[in-house]
Design an enzyme around this catalytic site. Structure first.
Site, PDB file in Angstrom:
ATOM      1  N   HIS A  64       0.867  -1.184   0.000  1.00  0.00           N
ATOM      2  CA  HIS A  64       0.000   0.000   0.000  1.00  0.00           C
ATOM      3  C   HIS A  64       0.904   1.234   0.000  1.00  0.00           C
ATOM      4  O   HIS A  64       2.027   1.183   0.522  1.00  0.00           O
ATOM      5  CB  HIS A  64      -0.839  -0.057   1.283  1.00  0.00           C
ATOM      6  N   ASP A  82       3.255  -4.615   7.889  1.00  0.00           N
ATOM      7  CA  ASP A  82       2.068  -3.770   7.789  1.00  0.00           C
ATOM      8  C   ASP A  82       0.864  -4.692   7.987  1.00  0.00           C
ATOM      9  O   ASP A  82       0.496  -5.453   7.085  1.00  0.00           O
ATOM     10  CB  ASP A  82       2.055  -3.094   6.411  1.00  0.00           C
ATOM     11  N   GLN A  92      -4.470  -4.971   7.177  1.00  0.00           N
ATOM     12  CA  GLN A  92      -5.572  -5.815   6.685  1.00  0.00           C
ATOM     13  C   GLN A  92      -5.654  -7.165   7.382  1.00  0.00           C
ATOM     14  O   GLN A  92      -6.465  -8.009   7.007  1.00  0.00           O
ATOM     15  CB  GLN A  92      -5.418  -6.039   5.171  1.00  0.00           C
ATOM     16  N   LYS A 113      -9.916  -0.601  10.970  1.00  0.00           N
ATOM     17  CA  LYS A 113     -10.086  -1.745  10.065  1.00  0.00           C
ATOM     18  C   LYS A 113     -10.378  -3.030  10.830  1.00  0.00           C
ATOM     19  O   LYS A 113     -10.560  -4.086  10.224  1.00  0.00           O
ATOM     20  CB  LYS A 113      -8.830  -1.917   9.211  1.00  0.00           C
ATOM     21  N   CYS A 172      -4.733   2.639  -3.590  1.00  0.00           N
ATOM     22  CA  CYS A 172      -3.460   3.112  -3.022  1.00  0.00           C
ATOM     23  C   CYS A 172      -2.367   2.067  -3.209  1.00  0.00           C
ATOM     24  O   CYS A 172      -1.551   1.823  -2.308  1.00  0.00           O
ATOM     25  CB  CYS A 172      -3.602   3.471  -1.540  1.00  0.00           C
TER      26      CYS A 172
HETATM   27  N1  PMP Z   1      -1.614  -0.705   4.644  1.00  0.00           N
HETATM   28  C1  PMP Z   1      -2.610  -1.389   4.071  1.00  0.00           C
HETATM   29  C2  PMP Z   1      -2.348  -2.755   3.532  1.00  0.00           C
HETATM   30  C3  PMP Z   1      -3.878  -0.817   3.996  1.00  0.00           C
HETATM   31  O1  PMP Z   1      -4.870  -1.478   3.410  1.00  0.00           O
HETATM   32  C4  PMP Z   1      -4.079   0.483   4.526  1.00  0.00           C
HETATM   33  C5  PMP Z   1      -5.443   1.159   4.447  1.00  0.00           C
HETATM   34  N2  PMP Z   1      -6.113   0.991   3.253  1.00  0.00           N
HETATM   35  C6  PMP Z   1      -3.016   1.122   5.123  1.00  0.00           C
HETATM   36  C7  PMP Z   1      -1.796   0.509   5.176  1.00  0.00           C
HETATM   37  C8  PMP Z   1      -3.169   2.491   5.726  1.00  0.00           C
HETATM   38  O2  PMP Z   1      -3.981   2.407   6.857  1.00  0.00           O
HETATM   39  P1  PMP Z   1      -4.505   3.759   7.557  1.00  0.00           P
HETATM   40  O3  PMP Z   1      -5.142   4.570   6.467  1.00  0.00           O
HETATM   41  O4  PMP Z   1      -5.500   3.266   8.562  1.00  0.00           O
HETATM   42  O5  PMP Z   1      -3.333   4.414   8.175  1.00  0.00           O
END
Ligand code: PMP
Length: 423
Positions: free
Chosen positions: A140, A217, A220, A243, A381
């Site tokens: 991401h 990370d 998810q 999430k 993203c």
């Molecule tokens: N990493 C992954 C794999 C994500 O899916 C996301 C959110 N879509 C993020 C990081 C960023 O998370 P946040 O917007 O809650 O900081």
């Protein structure tokens, strides 16, 4: 298992069976799911963007504001005491849930994005031109952009572990990327585009054999599975409350005690110091060193409530239900002419990205919404991954344990409707 049997297994109510999943009762815990949109019941299939909140979480946050609200770690009055106890109990709860060795390994932050920025700044402060971070093609932007910024500041190198066409990491290529200048491997636990559940413990083993620490990370992951940071043996693990059925604006950076102790602070401000003069500052120990200013303590208490809620669910039954949803959704979508699923990993969270011939993903999203089906469309993203597959955008249905097989049917029917309108 046949489709019909799958459907039964995931929807049967059987009080005696330890693997039963009482979907009706679970859905009642989530008030937002009861509503209608555009005159039809909401089918919320955008859980990877953010998950919905059970009443227990909504109430925990509201109760805190009703009864206990005061700033934490500051005053000695009764409310301040209760708020501080609640905040630190939340830290204990999170630490216990992810099996951290100590609660002090849990840093409360805004979310995954802030956690990774903290590390890119803190770790990066000691990195020199030519030092390397290894990412993967399926990251991401939250785990790409902070390293880009560091590259601009410090001249570091970004190396990329490739993925296969099926959407799995090519771990065989990892040792070749871990040279003497490699300072970190930073990879996602579960892909937000492909659903792939990565073999993180194996990646950590390889990286550690080369003396390279690992950041995972986990944004998810925690909505779908228990995570044991000691079993993974990762050095850092980042995730977001919103999430995993908790509030927005609260997240966690887990770090092994010795790793956090070696990190400089990220932001400066109140409550992260021991002693300040105009000449000199002594910083507090972790985790306070990384929690400058007034924290989202109500969010932390809500996150602990989300964990309590998850802890009350039967983990095996939940996994069984989610995998039944994934299998059923995969079969239903595969049967739609001109539909292609991106991401065919052997181990997947219940998430499907897809393309339909002749239909742009954004139009698909709009037409699905007309039928009450909420999905995400776009690049998610993850532009480098989109480039790898040579597509600008996909439609993504991301499922949670409260979704039903009937909602999958509605998704498939709504895709057919969209094809009828557009293809
Ligand atoms: N990493 C992954 C794999 C994500 O899916 C996301 C959110 N879509 C993020 C990081 C960023 O998370 P946040 O917007 O809650 O900081």
């Amino acid at each position: 298992m046949s489709l019909a049997a799958d459907k039964r297994a995931a929807t049967t109510r059987d009080g005696d069976a330890p693997t039963s999943w009482d979907l009706d009762a679970i859905r009642e815990d989530f008030p937002i799911l009861q509503q209608q949109v555009h005159g039809v019941p909401l089918a919320y299939l955008d859980n990877a963007a953010t998950s919905q909140k059970p009443t227990a979480v909504i109430d925990a946050v509201a109760d805190f504001y009703r009864h206990d609200n005061a700033n934490v770690h500051r005053a000695v009055h009764a409310l301040a005491e209760r708020a501080t106890l609640g905040y630190e109990a939340a830290r204990e709860r999170v630490g216990h849930w992810i099996n951290a060795a100590a609660a002090s390994e849990v840093v409360f932050l805004r979310g995954t994005t802030e956690a990774i920025n903290l590390l890119a700044n803190g770790l990066g402060a000691g990195w020199r031109s030519g030092d390397r971070v290894v990412l993967t093609t399926m990251e991401h932007h939250a785990n790409i952009v902070p390293w880009h910024l560091l590259r601009e500041r410090a001249g570091i190198e970004i190396a990329v572990l490739p993925v296969t066409e099926a959407g799995e990491l090519d771990l065989d290529a990892l040792p070749g990327l871990l040279d003497g200048r490699t300072r970190l491997l930073a990879l996602t636990h579960v892909s937000n585009v492909l659903g792939t559940i990565n073999p993180v413990a194996e990646a950590v083993r390889i990286a550690h054999a080369h003396g390279v620490p690992v950041l995972v990370d986990g944004a998810q992951a925690l909505a779908h599975q228990r995570v044991d940071v000691q079993a993974l043996d990762c050095d850092f693990y980042a995730f977001s409350g919103h999430k995993m059925f908790g509030p927005t604006g609260i997240g966690v950076l887990y770090g092994k005690a010795e790793r956090l102790a070696a990190l400089p602070p990220w932001q400066g401000g109140g409550e992260m110091i021991r002693r300040v003069t105009f000449e000199k500052i002594r910083f507090a120990d972790p985790p306070q060193r990384f929690e400058a200013g007034t924290q989202n303590f109500a969010g932390a208490i809500g996150l602990a409530a989300a964990i309590d809620y998850l802890a009350g669910l039967d983990a095996d039954a939940m996994a069984g239900h989610e995998q039944a949803l994934l299998r059923y959704a995969t079969e239903r979508l595969e049967a739609i002419p001109g539909l292609r699923i991106i991401g065919r990993a052997a181990h997947k969270a219940p998430l499907l990205s897809f393309l339909v011939d002749g239909v742009h993903a954004h139009d698909m999203g709009t037409l699905l919404d007309r039928k009450g089906v909420a999905v995400r469309t776009g690049h998610h993203c993850a532009m480098p991954l989109m480039d790898f597959y040579g597509v600008p955008a996909t439609t993504r249905a991301s499922l949670a344990f409260y979704n039903s097989l009937d909602e999958i049917d509605r998704l498939a029917d709504a895709i057919d409707y969209a094809r009828g309108v557009l293809a």
